[in-house]
Motif scaffolding. Structure first.
Motif, PDB file in Angstrom:
ATOM      1  N   SER A   1       0.838  -1.199   0.000  1.00  0.00           N
ATOM      2  CA  SER A   1       0.000   0.000   0.000  1.00  0.00           C
ATOM      3  C   SER A   1       0.875   1.253   0.000  1.00  0.00           C
ATOM      4  CB  SER A   1      -0.949  -0.016   1.187  1.00  0.00           C
ATOM      5  OG  SER A   1      -0.225   0.164   2.377  1.00  0.00           O
ATOM      6  N   ASN A   2       2.031   1.174   0.685  1.00  0.00           N
ATOM      7  CA  ASN A   2       2.950   2.311   0.642  1.00  0.00           C
ATOM      8  C   ASN A   2       3.434   2.567  -0.780  1.00  0.00           C
ATOM      9  OD1 ASN A   2       2.822   2.951   3.282  1.00  0.00           O
ATOM     10  ND2 ASN A   2       4.757   1.989   3.867  1.00  0.00           N
ATOM     11  N   MET A   3       3.725   1.471  -1.483  1.00  0.00           N
ATOM     12  CA  MET A   3       4.187   1.574  -2.866  1.00  0.00           C
ATOM     13  C   MET A   3       3.122   2.245  -3.729  1.00  0.00           C
ATOM     14  SD  MET A   3       7.032   0.840  -4.000  1.00  0.00           S
ATOM     15  CE  MET A   3       7.710   1.151  -5.599  1.00  0.00           C
ATOM     16  N   SER A   4       1.862   1.857  -3.527  1.00  0.00           N
ATOM     17  CA  SER A   4       0.815   2.431  -4.379  1.00  0.00           C
ATOM     18  C   SER A   4       0.603   3.905  -4.050  1.00  0.00           C
ATOM     19  CB  SER A   4      -0.490   1.640  -4.225  1.00  0.00           C
ATOM     20  OG  SER A   4      -1.047   1.889  -2.967  1.00  0.00           O
ATOM     21  N   VAL A   5       0.810   4.277  -2.779  1.00  0.00           N
ATOM     22  CA  VAL A   5       0.726   5.699  -2.420  1.00  0.00           C
ATOM     23  C   VAL A   5       1.768   6.489  -3.198  1.00  0.00           C
ATOM     24  CG1 VAL A   5       1.231   7.328  -0.557  1.00  0.00           C
ATOM     25  CG2 VAL A   5      -0.279   5.417  -0.133  1.00  0.00           C
ATOM     26  N   PHE A   6       2.961   5.890  -3.307  1.00  0.00           N
ATOM     27  CA  PHE A   6       4.057   6.569  -4.013  1.00  0.00           C
ATOM     28  C   PHE A   6       3.793   6.623  -5.512  1.00  0.00           C
ATOM     29  CE2 PHE A   6       8.251   5.904  -6.146  1.00  0.00           C
ATOM     30  CZ  PHE A   6       8.726   7.188  -5.966  1.00  0.00           C
ATOM     31  N   LEU A   7       3.336   5.490  -6.085  1.00  0.00           N
ATOM     32  CA  LEU A   7       3.209   5.418  -7.543  1.00  0.00           C
ATOM     33  C   LEU A   7       2.021   6.192  -8.100  1.00  0.00           C
ATOM     34  CD1 LEU A   7       4.176   1.727  -8.311  1.00  0.00           C
ATOM     35  CD2 LEU A   7       5.455   3.798  -8.835  1.00  0.00           C
ATOM     36  N   LYS A   8       0.978   6.351  -7.313  1.00  0.00           N
ATOM     37  CA  LYS A   8      -0.220   6.966  -7.894  1.00  0.00           C
ATOM     38  C   LYS A   8       0.026   8.411  -8.319  1.00  0.00           C
ATOM     39  CE  LYS A   8      -2.773   8.699  -3.854  1.00  0.00           C
ATOM     40  NZ  LYS A   8      -1.609   9.183  -3.159  1.00  0.00           N
ATOM     41  N   GLY A   9       0.955   9.075  -7.629  1.00  0.00           N
ATOM     42  CA  GLY A   9       1.247  10.460  -8.001  1.00  0.00           C
ATOM     43  C   GLY A   9       1.934  10.568  -9.345  1.00  0.00           C
ATOM     44  N   ILE A  10       2.680   9.513  -9.704  1.00  0.00           N
ATOM     45  CA  ILE A  10       3.449   9.594 -10.946  1.00  0.00           C
ATOM     46  C   ILE A  10       2.555   9.391 -12.162  1.00  0.00           C
ATOM     47  CG2 ILE A  10       5.379   8.564 -12.222  1.00  0.00           C
ATOM     48  CD1 ILE A  10       6.656   7.925  -9.563  1.00  0.00           C
ATOM     49  N   LEU A  11       1.657   8.392 -12.102  1.00  0.00           N
ATOM     50  CA  LEU A  11       0.840   8.135 -13.279  1.00  0.00           C
ATOM     51  C   LEU A  11      -0.660   8.364 -13.047  1.00  0.00           C
ATOM     52  CD1 LEU A  11       2.546   4.886 -14.559  1.00  0.00           C
ATOM     53  CD2 LEU A  11       2.551   7.114 -15.672  1.00  0.00           C
TER      54      LEU A  11
ATOM     55  N   LEU B   1       9.257  19.709  -5.475  1.00  0.00           N
ATOM     56  CA  LEU B   1       9.370  18.377  -4.859  1.00  0.00           C
ATOM     57  C   LEU B   1       9.890  18.496  -3.426  1.00  0.00           C
ATOM     58  CD1 LEU B   1       9.573  15.179  -5.244  1.00  0.00           C
ATOM     59  CD2 LEU B   1      11.912  15.598  -5.920  1.00  0.00           C
ATOM     60  N   VAL B   2      10.955  19.305  -3.255  1.00  0.00           N
ATOM     61  CA  VAL B   2      11.534  19.463  -1.920  1.00  0.00           C
ATOM     62  C   VAL B   2      10.522  20.078  -0.961  1.00  0.00           C
ATOM     63  CG1 VAL B   2      13.302  20.673  -0.612  1.00  0.00           C
ATOM     64  CG2 VAL B   2      13.882  19.624  -2.794  1.00  0.00           C
TER      65      VAL B   2
ATOM     66  N   GLY C   1       5.520  14.947  -6.306  1.00  0.00           N
ATOM     67  CA  GLY C   1       6.592  15.836  -6.761  1.00  0.00           C
ATOM     68  C   GLY C   1       7.276  15.294  -8.004  1.00  0.00           C
ATOM     69  N   ILE C   2       7.521  13.978  -8.022  1.00  0.00           N
ATOM     70  CA  ILE C   2       8.167  13.390  -9.202  1.00  0.00           C
ATOM     71  C   ILE C   2       7.217  13.446 -10.393  1.00  0.00           C
ATOM     72  CG2 ILE C   2       9.096  11.241 -10.149  1.00  0.00           C
ATOM     73  CD1 ILE C   2      10.186  10.617  -7.366  1.00  0.00           C
ATOM     74  N   GLY C   3       5.933  13.174 -10.142  1.00  0.00           N
ATOM     75  CA  GLY C   3       4.946  13.277 -11.228  1.00  0.00           C
ATOM     76  C   GLY C   3       4.924  14.683 -11.814  1.00  0.00           C
ATOM     77  N   PHE C   4       4.979  15.679 -10.923  1.00  0.00           N
ATOM     78  CA  PHE C   4       4.984  17.083 -11.340  1.00  0.00           C
ATOM     79  C   PHE C   4       6.236  17.381 -12.176  1.00  0.00           C
ATOM     80  CE2 PHE C   4       5.924  21.616 -10.029  1.00  0.00           C
ATOM     81  CZ  PHE C   4       4.868  22.188 -10.701  1.00  0.00           C
TER      82      PHE C   4
END
Lengths: 199, 229
Positions: free
Chosen positions: B5-15, B48-49, B137-140
């Motif tokens: 679930s942590n991984m999906s929290v991170f990935l959802k912002g990117i795509l 991002l920072v 931030g990475i998605g942005f």
């Protein structure tokens, strides 16, 4: 005489040539979000203009008499955003108590203005351009009027778009941005007009 | 399970919930700083920072900040981190500072940062908030760099300041000017819709849920939206 000419140049250039929304991309969120109906566009434009003028009237003296005088220039961002947030809050309270009819018209838009980058942008730009107090106020007025003008024009365009059949991928926000692009292109035509107006 | 679930929290912002192309947040810096790849990258990293720091900080304080003054508190926290980033950029990366200009302090009012504070960090623990900030931030940054790539390479025939000789005779000046930014942005949003076969949860209209300013609406439910329906 020279002064008045100078002020007119500043006013015109901030309304037409350096239009905040269309050429500097400040305040795009309300420009796209609240421009669906002409009365909403009008309300938002007027509220933004009032808040901008108040914010400049407060932040210019703060920058020049407090921050610069005590070498606190690096506090600019924090101080300005605090001033704007509290100004908006106060304006809301004052309008609610004293002029309820106006509050009914503009009250909805006020909370949205704190996070409008055009307001913070105009206060910071005035300082960076090194304007005097009067020049700052005139340029702020121009920015506000420019914002209002862009909102009004665009709400007209959007009501025409709504009646049209648009290809599926472009429906909604995509076609809105492309229409804004054409409006921005039209405003580019004003470039150079101000420099030559008194020549 | 926890890791997943942590991984999906991170990935959802990117795509899936890309802040720029899907949620349509932070439009102002997106349009203004994408004339050069360097500027876009600088803007992305700076945001991002600030996003990670403010998400972590707000998440730590989420039980202490009183509910009715939370927006001013968030703004002050964000402005504090923006000031720190501003000073670092001015000291070490003067090129990026001159490219970004007024848009650097304007990260304070970037809808993405306040929006994530309001919608995510104020409700979740520190680790998740940090991951969410990082993903967003990475998605942005990726979206900004993609857009800047199109605009700089085809509009100015350069990439990060280096000239691309065979494109010079064909450069389209229009793209690096302001109308070009709006046009490319509109086209990209339509392209994302086509590429995902219309399945991406694209926000077709500005609604309250994604409204960048919804956080500062004291009413909770957006009155403007009520008018439109």
């Amino acid at each position: 005489m020279m002064d008045i000419k100078n002020l007119i140049v500043i006013l015109l250039s901030s309304v037409l040539v350096n239009n905040y929304v269309l050429t500097r991309f400040l305040g795009i969120c309300p420009f796209l979000g609240v421009s669906k109906k002409i009365d909403q566009a009008m309300g938002m434009g007027i509220s933004v203009t009032i808040v901008m003028l108040l914010a400049t009237a407060v932040t210019w003296p703060i920058q020049n008499f407090i921050l610069d005088a005590f070498g606190l220039g690096y506090m600019q961002t924090i101080v300005f955003i605090l001033v704007i947030a509290s100004l908006v809050q106060m304006l809301e309270l004052v309008l609610k108590r004293l002029i309820p009819s106006l509050y009914k018209g503009l009250g909805v838009y006020l909370p949205l203005i704190t996070t409008n980058c055009a307001v913070l942008g105009v206060t910071i730009n005035n300082i960076e351009d090194g304007f005097t107090f009067i020049e700052s106020m005139v340029s702020t007025l121009g920015c506000g009027l420019g914002f209002l003008l862009a909102m009004l024009l665009f709400s007209g365009i959007r009501s025409r778009i709504d009646e049209r059949n648009i290809a599926k991928p472009f429906q909604g926000i995509a076609i809105t941005l492309i229409a804004a692009s054409f409006l921005s292109l039209a405003f580019m035509g004003f470039g150079g007009i101000v420099e030559n107006i008194f020549a | 399970m926890q890791n997943k679930s942590n991984m999906s929290v991170f990935l959802k912002g990117i795509l899936k919930e890309n802040p720029v192309l899907v949620l349509i947040l932070g439009t102002c810096p997106t349009l203004a700083t994408t004339t050069t790849v360097t500027g876009a990258f600088g803007m992305g990293i700076a945001a991002l920072v600030v996003l990670i720091c403010s998400n972590v900080f707000i998440s730590l304080l989420r039980k202490i900040i009183p509910d009715n003054v939370r927006i001013p508190c968030y703004i002050v926290i964000i402005a504090g981190f923006v000031t720190i980033v501003q000073m670092i950029v001015k000291a070490f990366f003067p090129v990026i500072d001159s490219l970004l200009g007024v848009y650097l302090p304007l990260i304070t009012v970037n809808c993405i940062i306040l929006g994530r504070a309001e919608m995510f960090a104020s409700k979740n623990n520190v680790v998740k908030s940090a991951l969410d900030g990082m993903g967003m931030g990475i998605g942005f940054t990726l979206a900004l760099c993609g857009m800047a790539f199109i605009r700089e390479v085809f509009g100015n025939a350069t990439f990060a300041g280096i000239e691309i000789p065979f494109l010079v005779p064909y450069k389209i000046d229009f793209l690096v000017k302001s109308p070009g930014g709006l046009l490319v942005f509109g086209m990209l949003i339509a392209l994302v819709y086509v590429l995902t076969h219309g399945k991406a949860p694209i926000k077709r209209e500005f609604s309250c849920a994604g409204c960048p300013s919804a956080g500062s609406c004291h009413t909770g439910s957006c009155q403007l939206k009520g008018d439109e329906q």
